[in-house]
Design an enzyme around this catalytic site. Structure first.
Site, mmCIF file in Angstrom:
data_model
loop_
_atom_site.group_PDB
_atom_site.id
_atom_site.type_symbol
_atom_site.label_atom_id
_atom_site.label_comp_id
_atom_site.label_asym_id
_atom_site.label_seq_id
_atom_site.Cartn_x
_atom_site.Cartn_y
_atom_site.Cartn_z
ATOM 1 N N HIS A 75 -23.906 -5.421 -29.928
ATOM 2 C CA HIS A 75 -23.078 -4.188 -29.415
ATOM 3 C C HIS A 75 -23.730 -3.530 -27.990
ATOM 4 O O HIS A 75 -24.874 -3.560 -27.796
ATOM 5 C CB HIS A 75 -23.272 -3.010 -30.201
ATOM 6 C CG HIS A 75 -22.385 -3.111 -31.596
ATOM 7 N ND1 HIS A 75 -22.067 -2.210 -32.326
ATOM 8 C CD2 HIS A 75 -21.879 -4.358 -32.022
ATOM 9 C CE1 HIS A 75 -21.408 -2.605 -33.423
ATOM 10 N NE2 HIS A 75 -21.137 -3.992 -33.146
ATOM 11 N N TYR A 204 -21.137 7.844 -33.835
ATOM 12 C CA TYR A 204 -22.098 9.042 -34.259
ATOM 13 C C TYR A 204 -21.311 10.262 -34.246
ATOM 14 O O TYR A 204 -21.075 10.353 -32.911
ATOM 15 C CB TYR A 204 -23.373 9.160 -33.583
ATOM 16 C CG TYR A 204 -24.476 7.848 -33.922
ATOM 17 C CD1 TYR A 204 -24.220 6.833 -33.518
ATOM 18 C CD2 TYR A 204 -25.377 8.029 -34.965
ATOM 19 C CE1 TYR A 204 -25.135 5.705 -33.685
ATOM 20 C CE2 TYR A 204 -26.445 7.032 -35.185
ATOM 21 C CZ TYR A 204 -26.202 5.739 -34.639
ATOM 22 O OH TYR A 204 -27.059 4.902 -34.886
ATOM 23 N N PRO A 295 -32.931 8.545 -41.145
ATOM 24 C CA PRO A 295 -32.115 7.085 -40.256
ATOM 25 C C PRO A 295 -31.309 7.280 -39.160
ATOM 26 O O PRO A 295 -30.875 6.416 -38.480
ATOM 27 C CB PRO A 295 -31.435 7.037 -41.698
ATOM 28 C CG PRO A 295 -31.235 8.130 -42.538
ATOM 29 C CD PRO A 295 -32.533 9.062 -42.213
ATOM 30 N N LYS A 299 -34.066 3.561 -36.573
ATOM 31 C CA LYS A 299 -35.524 3.132 -36.208
ATOM 32 C C LYS A 299 -36.294 2.419 -37.386
ATOM 33 O O LYS A 299 -37.345 1.922 -36.863
ATOM 34 C CB LYS A 299 -35.971 4.287 -35.427
ATOM 35 C CG LYS A 299 -35.653 4.548 -33.960
ATOM 36 C CD LYS A 299 -35.837 3.707 -33.079
ATOM 37 C CE LYS A 299 -34.785 3.640 -31.937
ATOM 38 N NZ LYS A 299 -34.420 2.930 -31.365
ATOM 39 N N TYR A 387 -32.313 4.524 -27.807
ATOM 40 C CA TYR A 387 -31.529 3.684 -28.822
ATOM 41 C C TYR A 387 -31.790 2.303 -29.013
ATOM 42 O O TYR A 387 -31.756 1.706 -29.937
ATOM 43 C CB TYR A 387 -30.075 4.160 -28.630
ATOM 44 C CG TYR A 387 -29.164 3.816 -29.847
ATOM 45 C CD1 TYR A 387 -29.268 4.565 -30.887
ATOM 46 C CD2 TYR A 387 -28.368 2.735 -29.508
ATOM 47 C CE1 TYR A 387 -28.316 4.199 -31.954
ATOM 48 C CE2 TYR A 387 -27.233 2.462 -30.418
ATOM 49 C CZ TYR A 387 -27.372 3.056 -31.889
ATOM 50 O OH TYR A 387 -26.443 2.783 -32.723
HETATM 51 P P1 FAD Z 1 -40.027 -1.769 -47.419
HETATM 52 O O1 FAD Z 1 -38.682 -2.212 -47.046
HETATM 53 O O2 FAD Z 1 -39.761 -0.756 -48.289
HETATM 54 O O3 FAD Z 1 -40.947 -2.850 -48.264
HETATM 55 C C1 FAD Z 1 -41.805 -2.645 -48.837
HETATM 56 C C2 FAD Z 1 -42.047 -3.638 -50.147
HETATM 57 O O4 FAD Z 1 -43.055 -3.398 -50.797
HETATM 58 C C3 FAD Z 1 -40.917 -3.622 -50.970
HETATM 59 O O5 FAD Z 1 -40.184 -4.852 -51.227
HETATM 60 C C4 FAD Z 1 -41.485 -2.994 -52.438
HETATM 61 O O6 FAD Z 1 -40.979 -3.403 -53.504
HETATM 62 C C5 FAD Z 1 -43.001 -3.464 -52.246
HETATM 63 N N1 FAD Z 1 -44.087 -2.892 -52.938
HETATM 64 C C6 FAD Z 1 -43.966 -1.565 -52.936
HETATM 65 N N2 FAD Z 1 -45.240 -1.057 -53.541
HETATM 66 C C7 FAD Z 1 -45.760 -2.437 -54.080
HETATM 67 C C8 FAD Z 1 -47.026 -2.888 -54.862
HETATM 68 N N3 FAD Z 1 -47.534 -2.030 -55.411
HETATM 69 N N4 FAD Z 1 -47.057 -4.194 -55.090
HETATM 70 C C9 FAD Z 1 -46.443 -5.234 -54.278
HETATM 71 N N5 FAD Z 1 -45.384 -4.720 -53.653
HETATM 72 C C10 FAD Z 1 -45.067 -3.401 -53.702
HETATM 73 N N6 FAD Z 1 -33.501 2.476 -41.769
HETATM 74 C C11 FAD Z 1 -32.751 2.405 -40.970
HETATM 75 O O7 FAD Z 1 -33.016 2.200 -39.689
HETATM 76 N N7 FAD Z 1 -31.311 2.669 -41.088
HETATM 77 C C12 FAD Z 1 -31.019 3.012 -42.501
HETATM 78 O O8 FAD Z 1 -29.747 3.147 -42.425
HETATM 79 C C13 FAD Z 1 -31.775 3.172 -43.499
HETATM 80 N N8 FAD Z 1 -31.376 3.337 -44.534
HETATM 81 C C14 FAD Z 1 -32.547 3.335 -45.708
HETATM 82 C C15 FAD Z 1 -32.127 3.620 -46.919
HETATM 83 C C16 FAD Z 1 -33.174 3.824 -48.091
HETATM 84 C C17 FAD Z 1 -32.573 4.045 -49.571
HETATM 85 C C18 FAD Z 1 -34.574 3.336 -47.745
HETATM 86 C C19 FAD Z 1 -35.360 3.462 -48.990
HETATM 87 C C20 FAD Z 1 -34.587 3.036 -46.557
HETATM 88 C C21 FAD Z 1 -33.865 3.059 -45.378
HETATM 89 N N9 FAD Z 1 -33.970 2.998 -43.931
HETATM 90 C C22 FAD Z 1 -33.143 2.817 -43.063
HETATM 91 C C23 FAD Z 1 -35.428 2.607 -43.683
HETATM 92 C C24 FAD Z 1 -35.729 1.036 -43.540
HETATM 93 O O9 FAD Z 1 -34.946 0.413 -44.565
HETATM 94 C C25 FAD Z 1 -37.237 0.715 -43.822
HETATM 95 O O10 FAD Z 1 -37.861 1.345 -42.627
HETATM 96 C C26 FAD Z 1 -37.711 -0.731 -43.865
HETATM 97 O O11 FAD Z 1 -37.210 -1.190 -45.132
HETATM 98 C C27 FAD Z 1 -39.183 -0.587 -43.664
HETATM 99 O O12 FAD Z 1 -39.734 -1.849 -44.092
HETATM 100 P P2 FAD Z 1 -41.228 -2.112 -44.944
HETATM 101 O O13 FAD Z 1 -41.320 -3.662 -44.978
HETATM 102 O O14 FAD Z 1 -41.899 -1.265 -44.209
HETATM 103 O O15 FAD Z 1 -40.931 -1.544 -46.258
HETATM 104 C C1 DHB Z 2 -26.812 1.954 -39.535
HETATM 105 C C2 DHB Z 2 -27.582 2.924 -40.190
HETATM 106 C C3 DHB Z 2 -28.118 3.747 -39.202
HETATM 107 O O1 DHB Z 2 -29.087 4.825 -39.590
HETATM 108 C C4 DHB Z 2 -27.874 3.895 -37.986
HETATM 109 O O2 DHB Z 2 -28.357 4.722 -37.213
HETATM 110 C C5 DHB Z 2 -26.978 2.980 -37.466
HETATM 111 C C6 DHB Z 2 -26.733 1.981 -38.379
HETATM 112 C C7 DHB Z 2 -26.573 0.824 -40.571
HETATM 113 O O3 DHB Z 2 -26.730 0.913 -41.586
HETATM 114 O O4 DHB Z 2 -25.596 -0.053 -40.066
#
Ligand code: FAD
Ligand code: DHB
Length: 396
Positions: A75, A204, A295, A299, A387
């Site tokens: 985009h 947004y 969210p 980021k 952004y």
């Molecule tokens: P995670 O993706 O959480 O991965 C952590 C992993 O560690 C998981 O697979 C978990 O199962 C594993 N784990 C946990 N404990 C243990 C353990 N004891 N032993 C072994 N494994 C373990 N960000 C956005 O930018 N836009 C969004 O729309 C958005 N929506 C979200 C919606 C939800 C419900 C959530 C929870 C987060 C959202 N986020 C969003 C944030 C984004 O998804 C996260 O910032 C991203 O997943 C971070 O990645 P990570 O690898 O640090 O953690």
């Molecule tokens: C999406 C989620 C967000 O929080 C955002 O700011 C933009 C896009 C998405 O899930 O596509």
């Protein structure tokens, strides 16, 4: 007891853990990943969708971006709406050609998992880490369980990429960090629907009835969100009510929102959280394990990948150059971007969510900001460059 030895023991196969493993491998550094959940569960978890330019560049460098490049959508701008008035912030001219790409997080996770396993590397699923010990020595260990048996992963370093509820942060010594938390008085109801997006770029929207976001996943799947009360539940909303609300909040004259069957609905609370020290001895926290941003602005995933870059820099310097300066400063370096992202995510959240009545002081500030974006290239540039994500050369 099952015993595994490696150089870097990684807890968690989310975006952070998988990117770290693949990047270290590129530098000839071994790692093993242990993941609490099953492969099916992790690959089906619906979350973010917005990838910054930095993140896409990293995935390309790691050779895992073939599907992303084919199926992801680049985009070149974003729409911002205020009570029905819609404007566009173009990225190209404001960010020297940097863009965002829309590609679901679970697709990223599938691509990274495939690349890791196809390279013959080890990722244990359904293997929760239970304890991290001896991280103040050169020989830390991660205890885990799998199939009812205990195992131990012996390593030189532990990377806790285990998300907000993992054990990494809980293992950090008491008093080694300060904690900062802000909870917002609203949540997001997010949906995925089998319907072509009604927009070519994200929208947004601030509306008197609350925030709304139109995102997308493909030509046939749309991703949308609305602001709901903090204690709301997905079962309180019928599909029709959700579409009605989205239509009103995203609406602008001459535009219509297409509706279709909703196949996923969930409520996500909104919070800012972080700690000001992400390491202790040979234990390093990466991604959501150390910080959560609301969210709005997308980021979370991108910050996790940026942390990985800084940890890789430190580990490569340790193994290849016998220098620990970067590792010792990992947290300090990563926190600069985390603070920036906290500020931008908070800015986007407070600009677009309804938190006070129409005409109130808060409302007038929101409106004044929106009007300023329309007239000031400098203000629009600030939004655009945050952004699409600031380059690593900008925040060092
Ligand atoms: P995670 O993706 O959480 O991965 C952590 C992993 O560690 C998981 O697979 C978990 O199962 C594993 N784990 C946990 N404990 C243990 C353990 N004891 N032993 C072994 N494994 C373990 N960000 C956005 O930018 N836009 C969004 O729309 C958005 N929506 C979200 C919606 C939800 C419900 C959530 C929870 C987060 C959202 N986020 C969003 C944030 C984004 O998804 C996260 O910032 C991203 O997943 C971070 O990645 P990570 O690898 O640090 O953690
Ligand atoms: C999406 C989620 C967000 O929080 C955002 O700011 C933009 C896009 C998405 O899930 O596509």
């Amino acid at each position: 007891m099952k015993k595994i030895k490696t150089q870097v023991g990684i807890i968690g196969a989310g975006p952070a853990g998988l990117t770290l493993a693949l990047w270290l491998k590129k530098h000839g550094i071994q790692s093993v990943i242990i993941e609490h959940r099953s492969r099916e569960y992790v690959e089906a978890r619906v979350r973010a969708g917005l990838l910054e330019q930095n993140t896409v560049d990293i995935f390309e460098d790691l050779g895992v971006a073939a599907r992303l490049k084919k199926e992801g959508q680049e985009h070149h701008g974003v729409y911002l709406s205020f009570n029905g008035e819609r404007i566009r912030v173009p990225f190209g001219e404001l960010t020297n050609g940097r863009n965002i790409t829309i590609y679901g997080q679970q697709e990223v996770v599938k691509d990274l998992t495939n690349a890791w396993l196809e390279a013959g590397e080890t990722l244990l699923f359904e293997a929760p880490a239970t304890q991290i010990v001896d991280f103040d020595s050169d020989h830390p260990k991660i205890y885990f369980e799998q199939n009812g048996e205990e195992g131990v992963l012996e390593c030189d370093f532990v990377a806790a990429c285990d998300g907000f509820h993992g054990i990494g942060r809980k293992t950090m010594p008491k008093g080694s960090f300060n904690e900062f938390t802000v909870t917002y008085p609203y949540a997001w109801l997010g949906i995925l629907a089998n319907v072509a997006p009604s927009t070519d770029e994200l929208i947004y929207a601030y509306h008197e009835r609350g925030f709304a976001l139109h995102s997308l996943r493909s030509e046939k799947v749309s991703r949308l969100y609305i602001q709901v009360p903090v204690d709301d539940k997905e079962e309180n909303w019928t599909d029709e009510q959700i579409w009605d609300e989205l239509s009103i909040r995203l609406g602008t004259p001459g535009w219509e929102l297409k509706r279709g069957p909703i196949f996923e609905k969930s409520v996500t609370p909104m919070r800012s959280y972080f700690i000001d020290n992400m390491q202790s001895g040979r234990l390093f926290l990466v991604g959501d394990a150390a910080h959560i941003v609301p969210p709005t602005g997308g980021k979370g995933l991108n910050l996790a990948v940026a942390d990985v870059k800084h940890l890789v820099d430190g580990l490569v310097a340790h193994y290849k150059e016998k220098s620990d300066d970067l590792l010792e400063n990992y947290s300090k370096i990563a926190l600069k971007r985390i603070w920036r992202a906290q500020d931008f995510s908070n800015f986007m959240t407070t600009l677009f969510h309804k938190s006070d009545e129409h005409g109130s002081f808060t409302y007038q500030l929101q409106k004044a900001k929106f009007d300023y974006i329309k007239t000031s290239k400098a203000y629009a540039t600030t939004i655009a460059e945050n952004y699409v994500g600031l380059g690593f050369e900008v925040i060092q």
